[in-house]
Write a protein that holds these residues in place. Structure first.
Motif, PDB file in Angstrom:
ATOM      1  N   MET A  13       0.824  -1.200   0.000  1.00 56.76           N
ATOM      2  CA  MET A  13       0.000   0.000   0.000  1.00 56.76           C
ATOM      3  C   MET A  13       0.865   1.260   0.000  1.00 56.76           C
ATOM      4  O   MET A  13       0.583   2.229  -0.714  1.00 56.76           O
ATOM      5  CB  MET A  13      -0.942  -0.012   1.203  1.00 56.76           C
ATOM      6  CG  MET A  13      -2.025  -1.080   1.116  1.00 56.76           C
ATOM      7  SD  MET A  13      -2.932  -1.329   2.669  1.00 56.76           S
ATOM      8  CE  MET A  13      -3.589   0.314   2.947  1.00 56.76           C
ATOM      9  N   ALA A  14       1.943   1.242   0.784  1.00 55.08           N
ATOM     10  CA  ALA A  14       2.847   2.394   0.827  1.00 55.08           C
ATOM     11  C   ALA A  14       3.515   2.626  -0.521  1.00 55.08           C
ATOM     12  O   ALA A  14       3.862   3.761  -0.870  1.00 55.08           O
ATOM     13  CB  ALA A  14       3.901   2.194   1.909  1.00 55.08           C
ATOM     14  N   ALA A  15       3.687   1.541  -1.300  1.00 60.04           N
ATOM     15  CA  ALA A  15       4.327   1.656  -2.613  1.00 60.04           C
ATOM     16  C   ALA A  15       3.331   1.966  -3.730  1.00 60.04           C
ATOM     17  O   ALA A  15       3.721   2.030  -4.896  1.00 60.04           O
ATOM     18  CB  ALA A  15       5.078   0.367  -2.928  1.00 60.04           C
ATOM     19  N   GLY A  16       2.043   2.122  -3.360  1.00 59.70           N
ATOM     20  CA  GLY A  16       1.070   2.554  -4.356  1.00 59.70           C
ATOM     21  C   GLY A  16       0.033   1.545  -4.780  1.00 59.70           C
ATOM     22  O   GLY A  16      -0.791   1.835  -5.652  1.00 59.70           O
ATOM     23  N   THR A  17       0.022   0.348  -4.174  1.00 58.67           N
ATOM     24  CA  THR A  17      -1.005  -0.632  -4.518  1.00 58.67           C
ATOM     25  C   THR A  17      -2.280  -0.323  -3.748  1.00 58.67           C
ATOM     26  O   THR A  17      -2.262  -0.272  -2.521  1.00 58.67           O
ATOM     27  CB  THR A  17      -0.535  -2.058  -4.172  1.00 58.67           C
ATOM     28  OG1 THR A  17       0.687  -2.335  -4.851  1.00 58.67           O
ATOM     29  CG2 THR A  17      -1.586  -3.087  -4.591  1.00 58.67           C
ATOM     30  N   PRO A  18      -3.416  -0.106  -4.424  1.00 58.12           N
ATOM     31  CA  PRO A  18      -4.661   0.205  -3.717  1.00 58.12           C
ATOM     32  C   PRO A  18      -5.076  -0.939  -2.787  1.00 58.12           C
ATOM     33  O   PRO A  18      -4.962  -2.114  -3.135  1.00 58.12           O
ATOM     34  CB  PRO A  18      -5.678   0.385  -4.851  1.00 58.12           C
ATOM     35  CG  PRO A  18      -4.865   0.693  -6.066  1.00 58.12           C
ATOM     36  CD  PRO A  18      -3.586  -0.082  -5.890  1.00 58.12           C
ATOM     37  N   ALA A  19      -5.562  -0.586  -1.598  1.00 55.24           N
ATOM     38  CA  ALA A  19      -5.959  -1.594  -0.616  1.00 55.24           C
ATOM     39  C   ALA A  19      -7.049  -2.514  -1.163  1.00 55.24           C
ATOM     40  O   ALA A  19      -7.078  -3.711  -0.846  1.00 55.24           O
ATOM     41  CB  ALA A  19      -6.445  -0.913   0.657  1.00 55.24           C
ATOM     42  N   GLU A  20      -7.945  -1.975  -2.003  1.00 52.50           N
ATOM     43  CA  GLU A  20      -9.043  -2.795  -2.519  1.00 52.50           C
ATOM     44  C   GLU A  20      -8.567  -3.844  -3.516  1.00 52.50           C
ATOM     45  O   GLU A  20      -9.336  -4.745  -3.888  1.00 52.50           O
ATOM     46  CB  GLU A  20     -10.111  -1.918  -3.158  1.00 52.50           C
ATOM     47  CG  GLU A  20      -9.640  -1.061  -4.315  1.00 52.50           C
ATOM     48  CD  GLU A  20      -9.178   0.317  -3.863  1.00 52.50           C
ATOM     49  OE1 GLU A  20      -9.175   1.235  -4.714  1.00 52.50           O
ATOM     50  OE2 GLU A  20      -8.831   0.471  -2.667  1.00 52.50           O
ATOM     51  N   HIS A  21      -7.316  -3.760  -3.965  1.00 57.08           N
ATOM     52  CA  HIS A  21      -6.779  -4.768  -4.873  1.00 57.08           C
ATOM     53  C   HIS A  21      -6.088  -5.907  -4.124  1.00 57.08           C
ATOM     54  O   HIS A  21      -5.637  -6.857  -4.757  1.00 57.08           O
ATOM     55  CB  HIS A  21      -5.769  -4.140  -5.836  1.00 57.08           C
ATOM     56  CG  HIS A  21      -6.384  -3.197  -6.826  1.00 57.08           C
ATOM     57  ND1 HIS A  21      -5.625  -2.480  -7.747  1.00 57.08           N
ATOM     58  CD2 HIS A  21      -7.679  -2.834  -7.042  1.00 57.08           C
ATOM     59  CE1 HIS A  21      -6.435  -1.737  -8.474  1.00 57.08           C
ATOM     60  NE2 HIS A  21      -7.679  -1.928  -8.063  1.00 57.08           N
ATOM     61  N   ILE A  22      -5.976  -5.793  -2.796  1.00 58.74           N
ATOM     62  CA  ILE A  22      -5.238  -6.769  -2.009  1.00 58.74           C
ATOM     63  C   ILE A  22      -6.201  -7.663  -1.239  1.00 58.74           C
ATOM     64  O   ILE A  22      -7.079  -7.181  -0.546  1.00 58.74           O
ATOM     65  CB  ILE A  22      -4.291  -6.054  -1.011  1.00 58.74           C
ATOM     66  CG1 ILE A  22      -3.323  -5.142  -1.771  1.00 58.74           C
ATOM     67  CG2 ILE A  22      -3.523  -7.080  -0.182  1.00 58.74           C
ATOM     68  CD1 ILE A  22      -2.456  -4.296  -0.854  1.00 58.74           C
ATOM     69  N   ARG A  23      -6.003  -8.974  -1.378  1.00 57.73           N
ATOM     70  CA  ARG A  23      -6.878  -9.920  -0.699  1.00 57.73           C
ATOM     71  C   ARG A  23      -6.072 -10.892   0.155  1.00 57.73           C
ATOM     72  O   ARG A  23      -4.961 -11.280  -0.203  1.00 57.73           O
ATOM     73  CB  ARG A  23      -7.718 -10.720  -1.716  1.00 57.73           C
ATOM     74  CG  ARG A  23      -8.780  -9.901  -2.429  1.00 57.73           C
ATOM     75  CD  ARG A  23      -9.676 -10.794  -3.236  1.00 57.73           C
ATOM     76  NE  ARG A  23      -8.968 -11.434  -4.335  1.00 57.73           N
ATOM     77  CZ  ARG A  23      -9.314 -12.587  -4.882  1.00 57.73           C
ATOM     78  NH1 ARG A  23     -10.354 -13.269  -4.404  1.00 57.73           N
ATOM     79  NH2 ARG A  23      -8.621 -13.096  -5.886  1.00 57.73           N
ATOM     80  N   HIS A  24      -6.659 -11.276   1.272  1.00 57.38           N
ATOM     81  CA  HIS A  24      -6.115 -12.330   2.123  1.00 57.38           C
ATOM     82  C   HIS A  24      -7.262 -12.870   2.962  1.00 57.38           C
ATOM     83  O   HIS A  24      -8.282 -12.189   3.151  1.00 57.38           O
ATOM     84  CB  HIS A  24      -4.983 -11.806   3.021  1.00 57.38           C
ATOM     85  CG  HIS A  24      -5.380 -10.632   3.881  1.00 57.38           C
ATOM     86  ND1 HIS A  24      -6.075 -10.774   5.053  1.00 57.38           N
ATOM     87  CD2 HIS A  24      -5.183  -9.295   3.697  1.00 57.38           C
ATOM     88  CE1 HIS A  24      -6.277  -9.580   5.592  1.00 57.38           C
ATOM     89  NE2 HIS A  24      -5.756  -8.672   4.783  1.00 57.38           N
TER      90      HIS A  24
END
Length: 389
Positions: free
Chosen positions: A374-385
C-alpha cells in the motif's frame, strides 16, 4: 444494519479490547459465563481453550471491522454457518453464545459505557449474525463434515509434512479455499488447512503442514500421522481464487506453507485456455524452507504466463538442517533467488498498482506485506487475504 448500531457496537468492542489484557480477559469471561450458564455446551469444545479464546476475539474483531461491508461480511458469515454444522449447533446454541457474549461485554464495559441503547445495538447485531449463519446452514445440502483416510504422509523437513487424504465422497471447493480438519489424536480440536491441490477425480486432497512450536494439532500431524488414519474435514471457507477470463495481472505472495492455496490455484489455471501474467513470490527464512520449488519450477517451465521468484531472509540453511551432501539443484524455470524480508522485496520489485494481489502466510507477514504494498502505491481494494485467525 444502521450506522448508529454499527458505531455503538464498534465503540464498545474497541474500548474493551483497548484495555491491557482486554481481549484475553474478555474471552475468558465469555467462556466462563457460557459454560456456567449452559454446562451442556462445554462438550462441544476441546479441553484446551487457549487457541479457541484467541480465535474468538480475532473473529469478533474481524466482524466488527466489516459491519458496514455487507458484500464481504455476509458471505463470510454464511460460510461460517455452514462450517459450524460439524459441531451440531442449533438455534439454542446460538442464543446461548449471544447472551454470554453480551454478558461478558457488559461486565467489562461498565455501566457508564454499557447503556440500554448499547444493549439493544449488540442484541440486534448478534441477532443478524446468528440469523445469517443459521439460514446458510439450513439451506446447505452438503454433509456437515467429510470423512477421509490418510493415504500418504511424507516428511519434507523435520518439522514439515505433506499429507494426502482420500475423501469418502466428493467435496466441492474452489482452489484457494481452506477447510477445518480434525485428526484422531486431537478430538474436538479443529484446525484450518488449505488444500494444495484442486479437486481431483479420486477425491484426494493434499495438505502441507508445518509443526508450530507449542501447538496442539500441527506437531501431532507432523509427528504421529499414519497411513490409514481417519480425518474429518469441515465445509470449505475463504474467498481467494482467480475468476475465469480475468484480464487483470496477478501478484501472489506466500511464505512457508502459505504456498498451498496459491499452488492449488495455479494448478487449476493450467487447465484454462488462457491466463493473465502471474508473478509469484515464495518466501522462507532459509533456503530449505522453500520446499515446494521443484513443483513450482515445473509449473513455470510449462507455462510462460507464470514467473516464480524465490525469496529467503538468510542465504544459508540453519545448523540443525541436515544437508544431503548433494549440490543444490538448479531450477531453470525460476527467477534468481533474492535475499531479504519478503514484503520489502515484493514492494521494491513493483510497482503493482494494476495487479490483483493475494497474500498468504502468518498474520504478521500478511499485514507487513500488505502495508508495504500500500505504501508503494497498490490500492488496498486490490489486495486480498483470508481472515487472520
Amino acid at each position: 444494519m444502521d450506522s448508529r448500531t454499527v458505531a455503538l457496537m464498534r465503540t464498545t468492542f474497541k474500548a474493551v479490547a483497548a484495555e491491557e489484557g482486554g481481549p484475553e480477559r474478555l474471552a475468558r469471561s465469555f467462556y466462563a459465563i457460557l459454560f456456567t450458564d449452559h454446562p451442556h455446551i462445554r462438550d462441544l469444545f476441546p479441553a484446551a481453550l487457549d487457541a479457541q479464546r484467541d480465535r474468538l476475539v480475532k473473529a469478533i474483531g474481524f466482524v466488527i471491522d466489516r459491519l458496514e461491508e455487507p458484500g464481504a461480511l455476509l458471505p463470510f458469515l454464511a460460510q461460517l454457518g455452514r462450517d459450524h454444522r460439524k459441531y451440531g449447533v442449533t438455534a439454542e446454541h446460538y442464543a446461548a453464545v449471544g447472551e454470554s457474549l453480551q454478558a461478558a461485554l457488559r461486565g467489562y464495559a461498565g455501566t457508564e459505557l454499557w447503556t440500554d441503547e448499547v444493549e439493544r445495538a449488540w442484541r440486534a447485531g448478534i441477532g443478524l449474525i446468528a440469523e445469517t449463519m443459521m439460514s446458510a446452514a439450513e439451506q446447505e445440502d452438503t454433509p456437515p463434515y467429510w470423512t477421509g483416510t490418510v493415504v500418504e504422509h511424507r516428511a519434507v523437513l523435520s518439522n514439515l509434512s505433506v499429507v494426502r487424504v482420500r475423501l469418502d465422497q466428493a467435496m466441492r471447493f474452489a482452489p484457494g479455499q481452506y477447510v477445518s480438519v480434525q485428526i484422531p489424536a486431537r478430538p474436538r480440536m479443529w484446525r484450518y488447512l488449505s488444500p494444495a491441490t484442486p479437486p481431483t477425480a479420486d477425491h484426494e486432497v493434499e495438505f502441507h503442514i508445518r509443526a508450530v512450536s507449542g501447538g496442539w494439532v500441527s506437531p501431532a500431524v507432523v509427528g504421529h500421522t499414519r497411513v490409514g488414519d481417519k480425518w474429518l474435514l469441515g465445509a470449505p471457507m475463504g474467498g481467494l481464487g482467480v475468476p475465469r477470463n480475468t484480464r487483470r495481472k496477478l501478484l501472489m505472495v506466500a511464505c512457508g506453507t502459505g504456498i498451498a492455496p496459491l499452488r492449488a490455484q495455479l494448478m487449476a489455471m493450467t487447465q484454462r485456455r488462457s491466463n493473465p501474467k502471474v508473478h509469484l513470490f515464495v518466501g522462507g527464512h532459509h533456503p530449505c524452507d522453500l520446499y515446494d520449488l521443484p513443483a513450482l519450477n515445473d509449473l513455470a517451465l510449462a507455462h510462460k504466463w507464470l514467473t516464480v521468484v524465490p525469496v529467503v531472509e538468510s542465504d544459508e540453511n540453519p545448523w540443525w538442517h541436515c544437508e544431503s551432501g548433494e549440490p543444490e539443484p538448479a531450477y531453470p524455470g525460476l527467477a534468481e533467488r533474492r535475499v531479504g524480508q519478503i514484503g520489502k522485496v515484493v514492494a521494491a520489485a513493483g510497482p503493482w498498482p494494476e495487479h490483483d494481489v493475494q497474500i498468504v502466510g502468518s498474520p504478521s507477514m500478511v499485514q507487513t506485506t500488505k502495508f508495504r504494498l500500500m505504501a508503494a502505491g497498490t490500492p488496498a481494494e486490490h489486495i486480498r487475504h483470508d481472515p487472520l485467525f
